[in-house]
Design an enzyme around this catalytic site. Structure first.
Site, PDB file in Angstrom:
ATOM      1  N   ASN A 159      90.483  -5.469 100.170  1.00  0.00           N
ATOM      2  CA  ASN A 159      90.472  -5.670  98.720  1.00  0.00           C
ATOM      3  C   ASN A 159      90.717  -4.312  98.064  1.00  0.00           C
ATOM      4  OD1 ASN A 159      89.903  -6.176  96.056  1.00  0.00           O
ATOM      5  ND2 ASN A 159      87.740  -6.692  96.365  1.00  0.00           N
ATOM      6  N   LYS A 218      91.201  -3.697  95.003  1.00  0.00           N
ATOM      7  CA  LYS A 218      90.623  -3.644  93.648  1.00  0.00           C
ATOM      8  C   LYS A 218      91.642  -3.038  92.671  1.00  0.00           C
ATOM      9  CE  LYS A 218      86.096  -3.570  95.769  1.00  0.00           C
ATOM     10  NZ  LYS A 218      84.701  -3.222  95.686  1.00  0.00           N
ATOM     11  N   HIS A 227      84.323 -12.887  93.571  1.00  0.00           N
ATOM     12  CA  HIS A 227      83.864 -11.542  93.943  1.00  0.00           C
ATOM     13  C   HIS A 227      82.764 -11.113  92.964  1.00  0.00           C
ATOM     14  CE1 HIS A 227      83.820  -7.210  94.548  1.00  0.00           C
ATOM     15  NE2 HIS A 227      84.338  -7.465  95.743  1.00  0.00           N
ATOM     16  N   GLU A 279      82.169  -8.441  91.485  1.00  0.00           N
ATOM     17  CA  GLU A 279      82.630  -7.702  90.303  1.00  0.00           C
ATOM     18  C   GLU A 279      83.174  -8.666  89.250  1.00  0.00           C
ATOM     19  OE1 GLU A 279      85.170  -4.929  92.387  1.00  0.00           O
ATOM     20  OE2 GLU A 279      83.387  -4.089  93.329  1.00  0.00           O
ATOM     21  N   GLU A 336      78.890 -11.077 100.781  1.00  0.00           N
ATOM     22  CA  GLU A 336      78.903  -9.698 100.292  1.00  0.00           C
ATOM     23  C   GLU A 336      77.632  -9.426  99.496  1.00  0.00           C
ATOM     24  OE1 GLU A 336      83.147  -7.999 100.157  1.00  0.00           O
ATOM     25  OE2 GLU A 336      82.719  -8.895  98.231  1.00  0.00           O
ATOM     26  N   GLY A 385      80.371  -0.968  97.682  1.00  0.00           N
ATOM     27  CA  GLY A 385      80.753   0.307  97.087  1.00  0.00           C
ATOM     28  C   GLY A 385      79.617   1.306  96.998  1.00  0.00           C
ATOM     29  N   SER A 415      80.655  -2.072 102.122  1.00  0.00           N
ATOM     30  CA  SER A 415      80.688  -0.773 102.809  1.00  0.00           C
ATOM     31  C   SER A 415      81.002  -0.872 104.300  1.00  0.00           C
ATOM     32  CB  SER A 415      79.370  -0.015 102.572  1.00  0.00           C
ATOM     33  OG  SER A 415      79.161   0.192 101.185  1.00  0.00           O
TER      34      SER A 415
HETATM   35  P1  PGA Z   1      83.338  -1.922  99.742  1.00  0.00           P
HETATM   36  O1  PGA Z   1      83.816  -3.202  98.898  1.00  0.00           O
HETATM   37  O2  PGA Z   1      83.867  -2.103 101.141  1.00  0.00           O
HETATM   38  O3  PGA Z   1      83.938  -0.746  99.038  1.00  0.00           O
HETATM   39  O4  PGA Z   1      81.845  -1.923  99.709  1.00  0.00           O
HETATM   40  C1  PGA Z   1      83.788  -4.482  99.451  1.00  0.00           C
HETATM   41  C2  PGA Z   1      84.253  -5.497  98.445  1.00  0.00           C
HETATM   42  O5  PGA Z   1      83.994  -5.312  97.250  1.00  0.00           O
HETATM   43  O6  PGA Z   1      84.903  -6.496  98.790  1.00  0.00           O
END
Ligand code: PGA
Length: 253
Positions: free
Chosen positions: A10, A12, A96, A98, A168, A174, A214
């Protein structure tokens, strides 16, 4: 039943078209020898075309990070699943954290986007996960089950089996903080048993559940070794071809 691992990146809101093209080209080269692992990347919508061009012929799928609930019409500022499919996308990311947090995507909106994605011929990856406060309150499993029930409502069995799920935990996205393999496996097992209660056995047996939060080269192998973790949804580490390829390599049996 053994499930084929699925690793998704992803990107983003990163990688402008020229950067996306360069990353896709590097991935095409580095992922040439990946066994039967399914791989997909999710560029920002403006970089999908450049990514598709650079990654063509590699077998790596490309997806869109969000779609409108409508195929077309008076919805300024959005993208449609039908158009993403016409462009060459295979997948769509739905729910997601976010999107849930910044754009108010609740269960009804998640469910409508899954419907729109399937109707457009896209394969949705549906994200679920609890916040830190919910985990501390002992509600992780219940939150995830509620999100699943809301997201999958109204889908028939043929549709449900097309989905990939991504667990997740919001506190691990993140942040550099990863769920331990034991913590992740416990929730993955609980998702699979929720599916077992709701659907015929072939569905929980076939559906892939990715872990996200992460994931990096240093922790991918131990997460992917867990029996109910069938892949990873990778954010930060997917922006670097070497790191993403190392995570894919960790998924090769
Ligand atoms: P990250 O993000 O690996 O940077 O923690 C994962 C995601 O948001 O799908």
């Amino acid at each position: 039943m053994a499930r084929v691992p699925f690793i998704a990146g992803n990107w983003k809101l990163n990688k402008a078209p020229s950067e996306a093209a360069a990353l896709a080209k590097a991935l095409k080269h580095k992922l040439a020898d990946r066994g039967d692992v399914t791989v997909a990347v999710f560029p920002t919508a403006l970089s999908i075309q450049a990514t598709l061009q650079s990654i063509a012929g590699s077998g790596v799928g490309v997806g869109i990070q969000d779609i409108s609930v409508s195929p077309r019409g008076a919805y300024t500022g959005t993208n449609s699943g039908v158009m993403a499919r016409a462009l060459g996308c295979t997948y769509v990311l739905v729910g997601h954290s976010e999107r849930r947090l910044y754009y108010g995507e609740d269960e009804a909106k998640v469910s409508a986007r899954i419907r729109a994605g399937l109707d457009a011929g896209l394969l949705p990856i549906v994200c679920v996960g609890e916040t830190l406060a919910q985990r501390r309150a002992g509600q992780a499993d219940a939150v995830v089950h509620d999100q699943l029930a809301g997201a999958l409502v109204g889908l028939n069995h043929d549709e449900v089996v097309k989905l990939t799920l991504a667990y997740e935990p919001v506190w691990a996205i993140g942040t550099g903080e990863t769920a331990t393999p034991a913590q992740a496996q416990a929730v993955h097992a609980s998702i699979r048993s929720w599916l077992t209660n709701a659907y015929p056995a072939y569905i929980p047996n076939q559906m892939r559940i990715q872990y996200g939060g992460s994931v990096k080269p240093s922790n991918a192998a131990e997460l992917l070794a867990c029996p109910d973790i069938d892949g990873a949804l990778v954010g930060g580490a997917s922006l670097n071809a070497e790191d993403f390829a190392a995570i894919v390599a960790a998924a090769i049996a």
